[in-house]
Design an enzyme around this catalytic site. Structure first.
Site, PDB file in Angstrom:
ATOM      1  CG  ASP A  35      -1.996  -0.973   1.255  1.00  0.00           C
ATOM      2  OD1 ASP A  35      -2.222  -1.252   0.106  1.00  0.00           O
ATOM      3  OD2 ASP A  35      -2.541  -0.870   2.332  1.00  0.00           O
ATOM      4  CE  LYS A  83       4.365   4.662  -9.931  1.00  0.00           C
ATOM      5  NZ  LYS A  83       5.502   4.056  -9.190  1.00  0.00           N
ATOM      6  CG  MET A  85      -9.089   6.569   6.330  1.00  0.00           C
ATOM      7  SD  MET A  85      -9.956   5.210   5.202  1.00  0.00           S
ATOM      8  CE  MET A  85     -10.445   3.990   6.330  1.00  0.00           C
TER       9      MET A  85
HETATM   10  N1  SAH Z   1      -4.901  -1.019   8.277  1.00  0.00           N
HETATM   11  C1  SAH Z   1      -4.521   0.223   8.864  1.00  0.00           C
HETATM   12  C2  SAH Z   1      -5.570   1.203   8.714  1.00  0.00           C
HETATM   13  C3  SAH Z   1      -5.494   1.570   6.948  1.00  0.00           C
HETATM   14  S1  SAH Z   1      -6.550   2.854   6.738  1.00  0.00           S
HETATM   15  C4  SAH Z   1      -4.216   0.026  10.114  1.00  0.00           C
HETATM   16  O1  SAH Z   1      -4.520  -0.852  10.738  1.00  0.00           O
HETATM   17  O2  SAH Z   1      -3.473   0.954  10.780  1.00  0.00           O
HETATM   18  C5  SAH Z   1      -5.674   4.286   6.545  1.00  0.00           C
HETATM   19  C6  SAH Z   1      -5.862   5.159   7.937  1.00  0.00           C
HETATM   20  O3  SAH Z   1      -4.979   4.625   9.024  1.00  0.00           O
HETATM   21  C7  SAH Z   1      -5.186   6.502   7.536  1.00  0.00           C
HETATM   22  O4  SAH Z   1      -6.241   7.428   7.029  1.00  0.00           O
HETATM   23  C8  SAH Z   1      -4.849   6.918   9.025  1.00  0.00           C
HETATM   24  O5  SAH Z   1      -5.999   7.409   9.618  1.00  0.00           O
HETATM   25  C9  SAH Z   1      -4.547   5.541   9.763  1.00  0.00           C
HETATM   26  N2  SAH Z   1      -3.178   5.588   9.803  1.00  0.00           N
HETATM   27  C10 SAH Z   1      -2.422   4.620   9.153  1.00  0.00           C
HETATM   28  N3  SAH Z   1      -0.950   4.649   9.528  1.00  0.00           N
HETATM   29  C11 SAH Z   1      -1.043   5.766  10.459  1.00  0.00           C
HETATM   30  C12 SAH Z   1       0.130   6.168  11.328  1.00  0.00           C
HETATM   31  N4  SAH Z   1       1.312   5.776  10.990  1.00  0.00           N
HETATM   32  N5  SAH Z   1      -0.320   7.263  12.250  1.00  0.00           N
HETATM   33  C13 SAH Z   1      -1.600   7.784  12.022  1.00  0.00           C
HETATM   34  N6  SAH Z   1      -2.733   7.164  11.475  1.00  0.00           N
HETATM   35  C14 SAH Z   1      -2.339   6.174  10.733  1.00  0.00           C
END
Ligand code: SAH
Length: 464
Positions: free
Chosen positions: A248, A270, A383
């Site tokens: 991703d 991408k 998100m």
């Molecule tokens: N599967 C991922 C979530 C994917 S959805 C998980 O378990 O974390 C994508 C969202 O995850 C982003 O919009 C944000 O809200 C959050 N996110 C992912 N990585 C992050 C990070 N390092 N810091 C803060 N929020 C994060």
């Protein structure tokens, strides 16, 4: 990288050392591991050097080095423990055309000798460009402990078997065979003695030759929130073995660097010229690679089961009869609460926590706002950047206390992590004002443990 690491064939080449004291002895211990012809120039050599000379392991010349003494030398070491003498002999050796190293003088050396872990023919060289010798030594110690002392022996026996192993087709099949040998069959056979290794190799080869065409499979792997130290061991292993990694947009480059060097990396998120790949395209790609017999790692940020559109990909695998498994990861919410020193649940505050998204494929996502608006509730809103105003409005409308703490954590677990401590009433326009550019998660109902300080930090940053 200023110094490029290479392994130089010194068999039959000339290596010249000026000096016969302690520092020369230390270098000679290393150089004598090679098959070089070593000559030492020293008027007053230590007894160890004299012994080596008597054993025929080096040629000792009982005088200081002079012009022409380093002719035809591949390498030259100035190891006199005396600056002026080292400079003098280094100039002579350079004039003779040798590559020159002055011991403990990085600036005037043309090459440096790394710290070495020796499991001949397996050799690990560790260099820090002179920046951190302590670190190099610590890494060396660590590797010395980790690499079995008999690895060299396995490698030597393996080397003699390389020709026979060519009966297996080049690529995956042969790689599998060698991986089995070094990490499983080889060490087991060694327990019964050195003679048991070669027969074990033969029977292992038979097994591999008779194996049916390998089936591909997919691992849905959680890449965690960004910090590579937050990967699970299982994720590390999957990355080590993957042939194809489909990742991703949010997976950091530090994590991707851990993928096997030969692995094909596909960026499924991408952005840039085109838009990101459609879900159907991603599904097709996963199934295609696995169908071609590859080990596919579908690498998703955080935990693959949290807002990862995992089920659609699993269904695609099932429809194509592709085997799959899930390797969980640390989700953004866990990393974010750790970053602010809080718990997701707490006795007498909240016995449940909601993981929700402010935005789904259809737009703003409706939730059970009324129950979330009650006192002590906690939610991790993924998100949430785009939908913060909507979430704020809904919660206030359903009676949530405007003073409820809300913390936004951007880039959780990464070096550029930022924390925005605010309240429900002020979530917007505070969030928009902060102009966050990285992924961010909204923690509703939680304030950082050191709220005041963090808020000040952010205020200062916004002011800048
Ligand atoms: N599967 C991922 C979530 C994917 S959805 C998980 O378990 O974390 C994508 C969202 O995850 C982003 O919009 C944000 O809200 C959050 N996110 C992912 N990585 C992050 C990070 N390092 N810091 C803060 N929020 C994060």
């Amino acid at each position: 990288m200023q110094h490029f690491p290479i392994f130089m064939n010194l068999a039959g080449r000339r290596v010249v050392v000026s000096g016969g004291g302690e520092c020369a002895v230390a270098k000679l211990r290393l150089i004598l591991k090679t098959e070089a012809h070593v000559t030492v120039f020293s008027a007053e050599p230590e007894s160890q050097v004299i012994t080596w000379a008597a054993e025929g392991r080096l040629t000792l010349v009982h005088r200081a080095l002079g012009p022409g003494d380093a002719l035809c030398a591949a390498l030259f070491y100035a190891a006199n423990d005396e600056d002026a003498e080292d400079q003098r002999v280094a100039a002579l050796a350079r004039a003779d055309g040798a590559l020159v190293n002055i011991v403990d003088n990085l600036g005037d050396s043309q090459f440096i000798t790394p710290a070495i872990v020796d499991r001949d023919p397996v050799t690990v060289a560790i260099g820090t460009e002179g920046a951190a010798p302590v670190l190099a030594r610590a890494i060396k110690r660590d590797l010395e402990e980790r690499l079995p002392a008999r690895l060299g022996l396995l490698a030597r026996i393996g080397k003699a078997f390389r020709h026979a192993a060519e009966a297996l087709p080049f690529g995956e099949k042969r790689r599998d065979f060698w991986a089995d040998y070094y990490f499983d069959a080889g060490p087991r056979a060694l327990e019964d003695g050195e003679e048991a290794v070669e027969p074990a190799l033969r029977s292992l080869l038979d097994t591999h030759l008779n194996r049916d065409a390998r089936e591909g499979f997919v691992e849905f792997v959680g890449a965690g929130p960004g910090d590579p130290d937050l990967l699970t061991l299982k994720a590390r292993k999957a990355l080590d073995r993957a042939e194809v990694v489909i990742h991703d947009r949010l997976v950091t480059k530090e994590v991707l660097e851990l993928a096997r060097r030969e692995a094909v990396l596909v960026d499924a998120g991408k952005e840039g010229f085109g838009k990101s790949m459609s879900q159907e395209e991603i599904n097709r790609l996963i199934v295609e690679h696995a169908g071609a017999g590859h080990h596919v790692v579908r690498l998703k940020s955080g935990d693959p089961t949290v807002f990862g559109r995992l089920d659609e990909e699993i269904e695609a695998c099932d429809a194509a009869n592709v085997t799959w498994s899930i390797v969980p990861g640390i989700t953004a919410a866990s990393a974010a609460v750790a970053g602010i020193g809080q718990s997701l649940t707490k006795r007498e505050r909240n016995s449940s926590v909601r993981v929700l998204t402010g935005h789904d494929m259809k737009g703003f996502a409706e939730q059970d706002w009324r129950s979330l608006a009650g006192p002590g509730e906690v939610a991790a809103i993924y998100m949430g950047k785009r939908s913060a105003r909507f979430v704020q409005g809904r919660l206030l409308m359903h009676g949530a206390d405007p003073a409820t703490p809300v913390t936004v954590v951007e880039n959780a677990s990464r070096p550029d992590q930022r924390t925005l401590a605010t309240t429900l009433a002020e979530l917007e326009p505070t969030l928009t004002g902060a102009g966050l550019s990285g992924p961010a998660i909204i923690l509703f109902g939680l304030a950082p443990r050191r709220a005041a300080e963090v808020a000040q930090d952010i205020q200062r940053e916004i002011a800048l």
